[in-house]
Design a protein around this motif. Structure first.
Motif, PDB file in Angstrom:
ATOM      1  N   VAL A  62      14.937 -25.513  31.762  1.00 48.50           N
ATOM      2  CA  VAL A  62      15.976 -26.112  30.911  1.00 48.50           C
ATOM      3  C   VAL A  62      17.327 -25.708  31.497  1.00 48.50           C
ATOM      4  CG1 VAL A  62      17.068 -26.031  28.630  1.00 48.50           C
ATOM      5  CG2 VAL A  62      14.572 -26.182  28.819  1.00 48.50           C
ATOM      6  N   GLU A  63      18.132 -26.723  31.828  1.00 53.43           N
ATOM      7  CA  GLU A  63      19.480 -26.465  32.351  1.00 53.43           C
ATOM      8  C   GLU A  63      20.477 -27.143  31.426  1.00 53.43           C
ATOM      9  OE1 GLU A  63      19.432 -27.396  36.901  1.00 53.43           O
ATOM     10  OE2 GLU A  63      17.709 -28.345  35.923  1.00 53.43           O
ATOM     11  N   LEU A  64      21.447 -26.387  30.954  1.00 52.38           N
ATOM     12  CA  LEU A  64      22.460 -26.997  30.093  1.00 52.38           C
ATOM     13  C   LEU A  64      23.305 -27.936  30.952  1.00 52.38           C
ATOM     14  CD1 LEU A  64      23.534 -24.100  27.750  1.00 52.38           C
ATOM     15  CD2 LEU A  64      21.421 -25.428  27.867  1.00 52.38           C
ATOM     16  N   ASP A  65      23.623 -29.104  30.388  1.00 48.99           N
ATOM     17  CA  ASP A  65      24.395 -30.094  31.145  1.00 48.99           C
ATOM     18  C   ASP A  65      25.558 -30.568  30.280  1.00 48.99           C
ATOM     19  OD1 ASP A  65      25.493 -32.192  32.469  1.00 48.99           O
ATOM     20  OD2 ASP A  65      23.601 -33.252  32.836  1.00 48.99           O
ATOM     21  N   PRO A  66      26.702 -29.918  30.394  1.00 56.36           N
ATOM     22  CA  PRO A  66      27.854 -30.263  29.532  1.00 56.36           C
ATOM     23  C   PRO A  66      28.316 -31.705  29.709  1.00 56.36           C
ATOM     24  CG  PRO A  66      28.197 -28.170  30.665  1.00 56.36           C
ATOM     25  CD  PRO A  66      26.984 -28.796  31.282  1.00 56.36           C
ATOM     26  N   ALA A  67      27.965 -32.355  30.822  1.00 55.49           N
ATOM     27  CA  ALA A  67      28.408 -33.743  31.047  1.00 55.49           C
ATOM     28  C   ALA A  67      27.484 -34.751  30.353  1.00 55.49           C
ATOM     29  CB  ALA A  67      28.448 -34.022  32.548  1.00 55.49           C
ATOM     30  N   ALA A  68      26.318 -34.318  29.914  1.00 48.68           N
ATOM     31  CA  ALA A  68      25.347 -35.276  29.353  1.00 48.68           C
ATOM     32  C   ALA A  68      25.630 -35.515  27.873  1.00 48.68           C
ATOM     33  CB  ALA A  68      23.936 -34.716  29.524  1.00 48.68           C
ATOM     34  N   ASP A  69      25.444 -36.786  27.420  1.00 52.07           N
ATOM     35  CA  ASP A  69      25.608 -36.994  25.977  1.00 52.07           C
ATOM     36  C   ASP A  69      24.283 -37.028  25.223  1.00 52.07           C
ATOM     37  OD1 ASP A  69      24.986 -39.428  26.868  1.00 52.07           O
ATOM     38  OD2 ASP A  69      27.001 -40.289  26.606  1.00 52.07           O
ATOM     39  N   ALA A  70      23.184 -36.885  25.936  1.00 48.74           N
ATOM     40  CA  ALA A  70      21.865 -36.736  25.290  1.00 48.74           C
ATOM     41  C   ALA A  70      20.971 -35.933  26.228  1.00 48.74           C
ATOM     42  CB  ALA A  70      21.257 -38.111  25.018  1.00 48.74           C
ATOM     43  N   ASP A  71      19.960 -35.289  25.639  1.00 51.96           N
ATOM     44  CA  ASP A  71      19.002 -34.559  26.469  1.00 51.96           C
ATOM     45  C   ASP A  71      18.210 -35.553  27.313  1.00 51.96           C
ATOM     46  OD1 ASP A  71      19.552 -32.014  25.182  1.00 51.96           O
ATOM     47  OD2 ASP A  71      18.459 -32.827  23.452  1.00 51.96           O
ATOM     48  N   TYR A  72      17.831 -35.138  28.509  1.00 52.84           N
ATOM     49  CA  TYR A  72      17.045 -36.001  29.392  1.00 52.84           C
ATOM     50  C   TYR A  72      16.195 -35.106  30.289  1.00 52.84           C
ATOM     51  CZ  TYR A  72      20.468 -34.645  32.919  1.00 52.84           C
ATOM     52  OH  TYR A  72      21.261 -33.903  33.779  1.00 52.84           O
ATOM     53  N   GLY A  73      15.326 -35.730  31.078  1.00 55.08           N
ATOM     54  CA  GLY A  73      14.546 -34.886  31.977  1.00 55.08           C
ATOM     55  C   GLY A  73      13.346 -35.605  32.548  1.00 55.08           C
ATOM     56  N   THR A  74      12.524 -34.844  33.239  1.00 55.33           N
ATOM     57  CA  THR A  74      11.324 -35.418  33.858  1.00 55.33           C
ATOM     58  C   THR A  74      10.080 -34.652  33.423  1.00 55.33           C
ATOM     59  OG1 THR A  74      11.589 -34.022  35.824  1.00 55.33           O
ATOM     60  CG2 THR A  74      12.526 -36.237  35.941  1.00 55.33           C
ATOM     61  N   LEU A  75       8.976 -35.390  33.329  1.00 53.73           N
ATOM     62  CA  LEU A  75       7.667 -34.798  33.057  1.00 53.73           C
ATOM     63  C   LEU A  75       6.769 -35.198  34.226  1.00 53.73           C
ATOM     64  CD1 LEU A  75       5.617 -33.386  31.190  1.00 53.73           C
ATOM     65  CD2 LEU A  75       5.308 -35.561  30.007  1.00 53.73           C
ATOM     66  N   ASN A  76       6.288 -34.230  34.938  1.00 52.14           N
ATOM     67  CA  ASN A  76       5.479 -34.485  36.141  1.00 52.14           C
ATOM     68  C   ASN A  76       6.175 -35.445  37.104  1.00 52.14           C
ATOM     69  OD1 ASN A  76       3.519 -32.833  35.046  1.00 52.14           O
ATOM     70  ND2 ASN A  76       2.410 -34.539  34.117  1.00 52.14           N
ATOM     71  N   GLY A  77       7.482 -35.279  37.247  1.00 51.86           N
ATOM     72  CA  GLY A  77       8.242 -36.066  38.224  1.00 51.86           C
ATOM     73  C   GLY A  77       8.735 -37.410  37.716  1.00 51.86           C
ATOM     74  N   ALA A  78       8.220 -37.894  36.567  1.00 50.87           N
ATOM     75  CA  ALA A  78       8.663 -39.197  36.040  1.00 50.87           C
ATOM     76  C   ALA A  78       9.685 -38.958  34.921  1.00 50.87           C
ATOM     77  CB  ALA A  78       7.471 -39.974  35.500  1.00 50.87           C
ATOM     78  N   GLU A  79      10.689 -39.834  34.867  1.00 49.02           N
ATOM     79  CA  GLU A  79      11.727 -39.716  33.841  1.00 49.02           C
ATOM     80  C   GLU A  79      11.082 -39.724  32.448  1.00 49.02           C
ATOM     81  OE1 GLU A  79      15.599 -38.888  33.600  1.00 49.02           O
ATOM     82  OE2 GLU A  79      14.631 -39.408  35.498  1.00 49.02           O
ATOM     83  N   MET A  80      11.454 -38.760  31.596  1.00 50.94           N
ATOM     84  CA  MET A  80      10.906 -38.752  30.230  1.00 50.94           C
ATOM     85  C   MET A  80      11.471 -39.931  29.444  1.00 50.94           C
ATOM     86  SD  MET A  80      11.105 -34.933  28.764  1.00 50.94           S
ATOM     87  CE  MET A  80      10.578 -33.542  29.733  1.00 50.94           C
ATOM     88  N   ALA A  81      10.608 -40.559  28.628  1.00 47.38           N
ATOM     89  CA  ALA A  81      11.053 -41.713  27.845  1.00 47.38           C
ATOM     90  C   ALA A  81      10.229 -41.788  26.568  1.00 47.38           C
ATOM     91  CB  ALA A  81      10.867 -42.992  28.670  1.00 47.38           C
ATOM     92  N   GLY A  82      10.622 -42.696  25.693  1.00 42.69           N
ATOM     93  CA  GLY A  82       9.833 -43.000  24.489  1.00 42.69           C
ATOM     94  C   GLY A  82       9.577 -41.781  23.628  1.00 42.69           C
ATOM     95  N   LYS A  83       8.327 -41.726  23.134  1.00 43.61           N
ATOM     96  CA  LYS A  83       7.938 -40.671  22.191  1.00 43.61           C
ATOM     97  C   LYS A  83       8.075 -39.270  22.777  1.00 43.61           C
ATOM     98  CE  LYS A  83       4.063 -42.583  19.546  1.00 43.61           C
ATOM     99  NZ  LYS A  83       2.627 -42.342  19.381  1.00 43.61           N
ATOM    100  N   ASP A  84       7.717 -39.128  24.070  1.00 46.14           N
ATOM    101  CA  ASP A  84       7.798 -37.797  24.704  1.00 46.14           C
ATOM    102  C   ASP A  84       9.238 -37.296  24.674  1.00 46.14           C
ATOM    103  OD1 ASP A  84       5.121 -37.730  25.340  1.00 46.14           O
ATOM    104  OD2 ASP A  84       5.403 -38.450  27.399  1.00 46.14           O
ATOM    105  N   LEU A  85      10.167 -38.193  25.036  1.00 49.67           N
ATOM    106  CA  LEU A  85      11.578 -37.790  25.079  1.00 49.67           C
ATOM    107  C   LEU A  85      12.099 -37.503  23.664  1.00 49.67           C
ATOM    108  CD1 LEU A  85      14.160 -37.343  26.716  1.00 49.67           C
ATOM    109  CD2 LEU A  85      14.628 -39.794  26.545  1.00 49.67           C
ATOM    110  N   ASP A  86      11.719 -38.344  22.700  1.00 50.88           N
ATOM    111  CA  ASP A  86      12.172 -38.120  21.306  1.00 50.88           C
ATOM    112  C   ASP A  86      11.727 -36.752  20.815  1.00 50.88           C
ATOM    113  OD1 ASP A  86      13.206 -40.618  21.261  1.00 50.88           O
ATOM    114  OD2 ASP A  86      11.565 -41.527  20.093  1.00 50.88           O
ATOM    115  N   ARG A  87      10.498 -36.405  21.153  1.00 50.12           N
ATOM    116  CA  ARG A  87       9.932 -35.136  20.688  1.00 50.12           C
ATOM    117  C   ARG A  87      10.674 -33.946  21.310  1.00 50.12           C
ATOM    118  NH1 ARG A  87       3.415 -34.494  20.920  1.00 50.12           N
ATOM    119  NH2 ARG A  87       3.344 -32.521  19.819  1.00 50.12           N
TER     120      ARG A  87
END
Ligand code: PMV
Length: 348
Positions: A62-87
């Motif tokens: 987990v890296e804090l990103d002061p420039a981001a307006d929402a949390d984001y990231g990758t799961l196993n190399g793929a951009e997190m989206a949908g239910k996984d990202l919401d959770r």
């Protein structure tokens, strides 16, 4: 658990925050958690008891990103989206709320984060990836935001991400105390009785399951006439399992674990519409366990979670024979062998 000592873009004191990486291992329940009594706070209907594995960890940064307006990231190399990202976002909101309360600021003043998570076990296939995932995320997020937690607090927080994750904070044999509020519902490590277990995981079907455990549990609680019986049974199973563990009685542990898993699945089959994770291969695998035990002198017991895969509990000395039998019966599948694994930890 402390971070690297920075402030966020707004200059808010985030108590020494920055980036943090944590590792956690999956756990497999010997007395299952199935059903909540409070869905919003993830309070379970009963306690449960599990073995933390020594294989297939999740590593999360987990890296804090002061420039981001929402949390984001990758799961196993793929951009997190949908239910996984919401959770993940809901969970990080909770971490920010706790951090803000601890340092007298507001959660809105805290930066969003980038999450990088890698599971060494197939995600969402009833192989406990959410347990290792949320246990690792708990420690990495707490470290990133500089939120100080003891093990019980980390376990209670991990529970809010995924119930079973509270058990992966600890190593070896672990009991989740159901508690009666947010703070008291957390796991504890059981004393080491010298009982050594091995768990062989037959990955019959690595795909993502059709109905996730959260929805399946809710449907069981709401519609299965067998759920009240299940809820009544579990406290006795936990007491008996703890006695069997304390006595290092492998046979009693195995028999109880297998019966408990079958009864959990019976409660789901009673739901409307029914929840059935089993496939023909699951049944073949259950048959093989019986054959090994009754005809080939290899004492082993089966357990299954919210997916079609079968996990086999045996003595460590018998694990190679169980593994070989599964590889022969199901050519080409992954068969993982694990002993007792460690609790979750921050690695940097
Ligand atoms: O991973 P969760 O918190 O959604 O719960 C899964 C529950 C089972 O794996 C089916 C049983 C258990 O106790 O782990």
């Amino acid at each position: 658990m402390t971070g690297t000592g920075t402030t966020d873009a707004n200059g808010a004191d985030v108590n020494g925050a920055g980036a943090c990486t944590a590792v956690a291992h999956p756990n497999i329940a010997l007395v299952k958690y199935w059903g909540k009594r409070d869905a919003a706070r993830q309070l379970p209907a009963t306690g449960s008891l599990s073995l933390t594995l020594g294989i297939a960890p999740t590593t999360t940064t987990v890296e804090l990103d002061p420039a981001a307006d929402a949390d984001y990231g990758t799961l196993n190399g793929a951009e997190m989206a949908g239910k996984d990202l919401d959770r993940v976002r809901r969970f990080l909101d909770l971490v920010r709320e706790r951090t803000a309360a601890a340092c007298g600021t507001t959660a809105d003043g805290l930066p969003k984060a980038r999450v990088t998570s890698v599971n060494e076990i197939p995600t969402g296939a009833g192989l406990a990836s959410s347990a290792s995932g949320f246990a690792a995320l708990t420690l990495a997020a707490a470290g990133g935001y500089g939120l100080e937690l003891d093990d019980a607090q980390a376990s209670a927080l991990a529970r809010r991400g995924s119930g079973s994750a509270c058990r992966s904070i600890f190593g070896g044999l672990v009991e989740w105390l159901p508690g009666d509020d947010d703070a008291s519902s957390h796991a504890v490590a059981l004393p080491d009785s010298g009982l050594e277990l091995a768990l062989v995981v037959a990955v019959l079907s690595p795909g993502r399951k059709k109905i996730d455990s959260r929805a399946a549990m809710a449907r069981t609680v709401e519609t299965s006439p067998y759920f009240p019986a299940w809820k009544e049974l579990v406290p006795g199973d936990i007491a008996r399992m703890k006695e069997a563990i304390a006595a290092a009685d492998f046979t009693a542990v195995g028999e109880l674990a297998e019966a408990n898993a079958m009864r959990m699945h019976a409660s789901m089959l009673g739901a409307f519409p029914p929840v059935r994770y089993w496939t023909p291969d699951s049944v073949r695998a259950l048959d093989l366990v019986v054959t090994l035990r009754e005809e080939r002198g290899v004492e082993c017991y089966a357990t299954m979670d919210a997916g079609p895969n079968v996990k086999i509990l045996c003595r460590p000395a018998d694990a190679p024979a169980v593994e070989a039998a599964f590889r022969e019966e199901f050519p080409g599948i992954d068969v993982l062998v694990s002993g007792h694994g460690p609790g979750a930890r921050v690695v940097r």
